[in-house]
Design a protein around this motif. Structure first.
Motif, PDB file in Angstrom:
ATOM      1  N   UNK A 146       0.836  -1.199   0.000  1.00 41.76           N
ATOM      2  CA  UNK A 146       0.000   0.000   0.000  1.00 41.76           C
ATOM      3  C   UNK A 146       0.871   1.249   0.000  1.00 41.76           C
ATOM      4  N   UNK A 147       1.972   1.211   0.744  1.00 40.23           N
ATOM      5  CA  UNK A 147       2.868   2.370   0.791  1.00 40.23           C
ATOM      6  C   UNK A 147       3.458   2.656  -0.594  1.00 40.23           C
ATOM      7  N   UNK A 148       3.940   1.616  -1.257  1.00 38.59           N
ATOM      8  CA  UNK A 148       4.548   1.796  -2.579  1.00 38.59           C
ATOM      9  C   UNK A 148       3.512   2.241  -3.606  1.00 38.59           C
ATOM     10  N   UNK A 149       2.302   1.687  -3.517  1.00 34.89           N
ATOM     11  CA  UNK A 149       1.280   1.980  -4.519  1.00 34.89           C
ATOM     12  C   UNK A 149       0.641   3.351  -4.340  1.00 34.89           C
ATOM     13  N   UNK A 150       0.800   3.946  -3.166  1.00 31.61           N
ATOM     14  CA  UNK A 150       0.208   5.260  -2.926  1.00 31.61           C
ATOM     15  C   UNK A 150       1.254   6.340  -2.698  1.00 31.61           C
ATOM     16  N   UNK A 151       2.515   5.975  -2.771  1.00 36.69           N
ATOM     17  CA  UNK A 151       3.558   6.962  -2.540  1.00 36.69           C
ATOM     18  C   UNK A 151       4.892   6.459  -3.030  1.00 36.69           C
ATOM     19  N   UNK A 152       5.817   6.258  -2.095  1.00 40.61           N
ATOM     20  CA  UNK A 152       7.158   5.800  -2.452  1.00 40.61           C
ATOM     21  C   UNK A 152       7.646   4.791  -1.421  1.00 40.61           C
ATOM     22  N   UNK A 153       8.250   3.732  -1.898  1.00 40.26           N
ATOM     23  CA  UNK A 153       8.760   2.696  -1.001  1.00 40.26           C
ATOM     24  C   UNK A 153      10.150   3.096  -0.514  1.00 40.26           C
ATOM     25  N   UNK A 154      10.298   3.249   0.816  1.00 41.00           N
ATOM     26  CA  UNK A 154      11.618   3.548   1.378  1.00 41.00           C
ATOM     27  C   UNK A 154      12.167   2.385   2.200  1.00 41.00           C
ATOM     28  N   UNK A 155      11.435   1.232   2.123  1.00 41.99           N
ATOM     29  CA  UNK A 155      11.848   0.014   2.817  1.00 41.99           C
ATOM     30  C   UNK A 155      12.053   0.232   4.314  1.00 41.99           C
ATOM     31  N   UNK A 156      11.274   1.144   4.865  1.00 41.20           N
ATOM     32  CA  UNK A 156      11.251   1.350   6.303  1.00 41.20           C
ATOM     33  C   UNK A 156       9.950   0.781   6.837  1.00 41.20           C
ATOM     34  N   UNK A 157      10.045  -0.213   7.695  1.00 33.51           N
ATOM     35  CA  UNK A 157       8.851  -0.884   8.209  1.00 33.51           C
ATOM     36  C   UNK A 157       7.923   0.142   8.840  1.00 33.51           C
ATOM     37  N   UNK A 158       6.720   0.217   8.321  1.00 34.97           N
ATOM     38  CA  UNK A 158       5.765   1.205   8.786  1.00 34.97           C
ATOM     39  C   UNK A 158       4.392   0.575   8.963  1.00 34.97           C
ATOM     40  N   UNK A 159       3.578   1.262   9.755  1.00 41.66           N
ATOM     41  CA  UNK A 159       2.174   0.886   9.871  1.00 41.66           C
ATOM     42  C   UNK A 159       1.354   2.026   9.289  1.00 41.66           C
ATOM     43  N   UNK A 160       0.640   1.748   8.220  1.00 44.79           N
ATOM     44  CA  UNK A 160      -0.186   2.734   7.539  1.00 44.79           C
ATOM     45  C   UNK A 160      -1.644   2.533   7.920  1.00 44.79           C
TER      46      UNK A 160
END
Length: 712
Positions: free
Chosen positions: A607-621
């Motif tokens: 979801x992070x990559x598809x709506x923004x940019x993937x920085x490979x930092x574990x996140x909770x969206x």
């Protein structure tokens, strides 16, 4: 081995269209146990006739039994449903449930079983588990790359079936509870309501964020075949017959050209892709995951679904036969008909000498070749006849009809099987108790918890009342960095390692290294969440250290027994069973989740990559639906997948006595996206309820999931 083009048959007309367009095999569902419960599907009588229809046209017929079954369904419905189809010559069953898998292997030992894509087979280690259990074919997860497919082919003797055209699921198939938990329509029971196709908001973007485009792989076919795929599967049991016929016809032509060494020119390729888009399109096509590049280009963010208004002509497939007809006034008419190495001979009335106008050779051949709606056409019909005979058309029709009917029966008889009886159904055969055990009486329950963040662990590790902690791999690695591995070994608390929700080839070396290290630091065992990680650990001799997560779907006692044969230490009750169904399940080595955010989807998409940019930092969206409900989305960047969790946590704070009465051994708390304060308050509440025996007021908003309602 020749490649197989496999087509969907959601209706009789779709089956005719698929076979007429050149499919080598079709797959269809009946009225029971199919993953497309809302397709037209076939009645039992229609299934038997469909099997014959396919076989007469040299086409294979596979039956979908690719849902999870409850004890009652296996015990009362499965055998009566399959037996007439087995006797008719069914070529294979496609199966998701490992309990169903084991039962069919014993009851119908020579019926090939194809492991459904619903098993989420992601690599060779999981495939080898199924191969050892008796699978003939594995329908791989749609997310696999060329390299991963090739690895399975190199390390097993299984046939590989892969989807090459049609709809994609956002989640790994079989790992989605979204429809089930939100609306009670379980994808594991064939009733998915497709909430993934609805609009959502995340990362400042809105649209159909979870709706993949359809896959089209015309230009990838050579590489797919080079990777070792045997069966090329077209999705579409809910699609119209003209769609099925149109798609099959294009892929048939491409496969035939490849077999001849012909590659399509770019112009023809674009015309064919446009034809396929015109048949059905959801925001255009993507190439799927074969090249390992998931991302926004695969998502149909806007509702651009298009269905063609231009029907495709459905052609009926005919098999070529040869014939020899002998006519003489001295004997009965003789007709020999053959198809391949199968031949029959029939006789008719004795021809009479013509009193006026004899029947010409041309007229006889014309009449005999009128095969109508049968499965055959004469490619060669030799006629030897005495001159001057009169033969009524009705006699020729009767002779031809009888010959074709006898040929059909002779051909179909080759597929027929006798009832295997009770072969293999001896209860002690695998050394496990059989299904149908009803457990009663209270048993002591231990309380366990899993955690994924350092904050959660710091709260839980010193908490009295928790017997064992399960640490996610990233958390274990962080503790080792901060405290040193000896810290965990020196602690008196039991702890185990929780493995990833999904395991891919790129993860294997790391997982083994971490598991080896964890065992050296006092790790008791492993919480296994997918087939690939179990296969990996079992090959190291660690099956007895494995406990199964709820995602391993031990819906029925046959599935429980399957895993006991594999040597696992325990399993976890699936989250879709209700109280009554759990009570009629063998829970003697089982845990039950009593708190946690339920994983609704496990996805290779991000979801992070598809709506923004993937920085490979574990996140909770946060993902929001049209009703403004918020669903936590956890990015597991180490293994590159997302988990979409339910908006409300699941909780059973007042169920201790009920669950004890079912014979369960462990109650399980799953902490994932909670902060430290929330973790502490929830854990303390459940310790009071499950360890100290207090009757507590519900302090939080929980969903009880399917504990009361279950799924149909």
């Amino acid at each position: 081995m020749a490649v197989e083009l496999l087509a969907p048959a959601g209706s009789w007309e779709a089956m005719e269209g698929a076979i007429g367009a050149g499919a080598d095999a079709v797959y269809a569902g009946g009225r029971l146990f199919g993953a497309r419960a809302y397709a037209e599907n076939f009645s039992e009588d229609e299934l038997c006739r469909a099997i014959d229809y396919a076989h007469l046209r040299k086409c294979r017929f596979y039956l979908t039994v690719n849902t999870l079954l409850k004890n009652r369904e296996i015990q009362e419905q499965l055998d009566p449903y399959l037996l007439p189809l087995y006797e008719q010559g069914l070529d294979a069953v496609i199966v998701q449930d490992l309990g169903v898998f084991a039962h069919i292997r014993r009851r119908f030992p020579d019926l090939p079983i194809h492991a459904s894509t619903q098993m989420a087979v992601t690599g060779a280690h999981g495939a080898k588990v199924l191969e050892a259990a008796g699978a003939a074919r594995v329908v791989t997860a749609r997310e696999l790359t060329f390299g991963e497919l090739k690895k399975i082919r190199e390390e097993t003797s299984l046939e590989i079936e892969a989807f090459v055209h049609g709809a994609l699921c956002y989640s790994y198939s079989g790992r989605c509870l979204f429809s089930s938990m939100l609306g009670g329509r379980s994808g594991n029971r064939g009733r998915c309501a497709q909430p993934c196709r609805l609009p959502y908001q995340a990362g400042g973007k809105s649209g159909r964020l979870l709706s993949p485009k359809d896959i089209c792989t015309l230009e990838l076919l050579p590489k797919i075949l080079e990777a070792g795929v045997y069966s090329l599967k077209i999705e579409g049991r809910m699609k119209q017959p003209d769609y099925v016929a149109g798609v099959v016809s294009v892929y048939r032509r491409y496969l035939d050209d490849l077999d001849k060494g012909i590659r399509p020119d770019p112009g023809q390729l674009e015309r064919d892709k446009k034809f396929l888009r015109d048949l059905f399109s959801r925001g255009g096509f993507c190439r799927g995951y074969f090249q390992g590049k998931p991302g926004p280009s695969m998502i149909a963010f806007q509702d651009e679904k298009k269905i063609s208004a231009h029907p495709v002509k459905i052609r009926k497939r005919k098999e070529k036969i040869k014939g020899y007809l002998m006519l003489s006034s001295a004997s009965r008419a003789i007709l020999e008909i053959s198809s391949g190495d199968c031949a029959v001979t029939v006789t008719g009335d004795t021809p009479q000498r013509a009193q006026k106008r004899p029947t010409t050779r041309e007229r006889i051949l014309e009449q005999m070749c009128k095969t109508g709606d049968t499965a055959f056409d004469f490619e060669d019909l030799r006629l030897e006849m005495e001159e001057g005979l009169f033969i009524p058309a009705s006699q020729l029709n009767d002779l031809r009809r009888k010959g074709i009917q006898d040929l059909e029966q002779a051909l179909l008889q080759r597929y027929k099987r006798p009832d295997p009886g009770t072969l293999g159904l001896i209860e002690a055969e695998q050394g496990c108790p059989r299904a149908g055990i009803i457990r009663s009486g209270k048993r002591e329950m231990s309380l366990e918890a899993s955690c994924e963040t350092l904050g959660q662990w710091k709260v839980l590790e010193g908490m009295e009342g928790l017997k064992e902690l399960f640490l996610g791999i990233p958390l274990f690695e962080e503790i080792c960095r901060r405290e040193g591995g000896g810290y965990l070994r020196e602690r008196s608390r039991d702890w185990s390692l929780a493995l990833p929700h999904i395991t891919r080839h790129r993860d294997l070396d790391r997982i083994l290294r971490v598991c080896d290290r964890a065992l050296s630091y006092g790790c008791k065992g492993f919480l296994v969440r997918d087939l690939e990680s179990f296969g990996l650990l079992a090959e190291r001799g660690w099956a007895g250290r494995c406990r199964l997560d709820a995602s391993m779907y031990t819906y029925n006692d046959e599935a429980v027994d399957f895993w006991r044969v594999q040597g696992v230490a325990a399993d976890m009750v699936p989250l879709e069973l209700n109280e009554k169904e759990i009570a009629h399940r063998d829970n003697s080595m089982s845990s039950v989740m009593v708190y946690g955010y339920i994983p609704l989807m496990i996805s290779a998409q991000c979801v992070q990559k598809n709506t923004g940019r993937c920085d490979r930092q574990k996140k909770c969206l946060t993902l929001k639906d049209r009703y403004k409900k918020s669903f936590p989305v956890q990015c597991y960047c180490e293994s590159c997948y997302n988990v979409i969790y339910n908006s409300l946590p699941y909780g059973l704070p007042g169920h201790k006595e009920i669950l004890q009465g079912m014979g369960l051994d462990w109650a399980f708390l799953s902490f994932t996206v909670e902060d430290a304060a929330r973790t502490e308050s929830v854990a303390q509440a459940f310790i009071r309820a499950y360890v100290q025996g207090e009757r507590i007021e519900e302090e939080f908003s929980f969903t009880k999931g399917h504990m009361k309602r279950g799924v149909g």
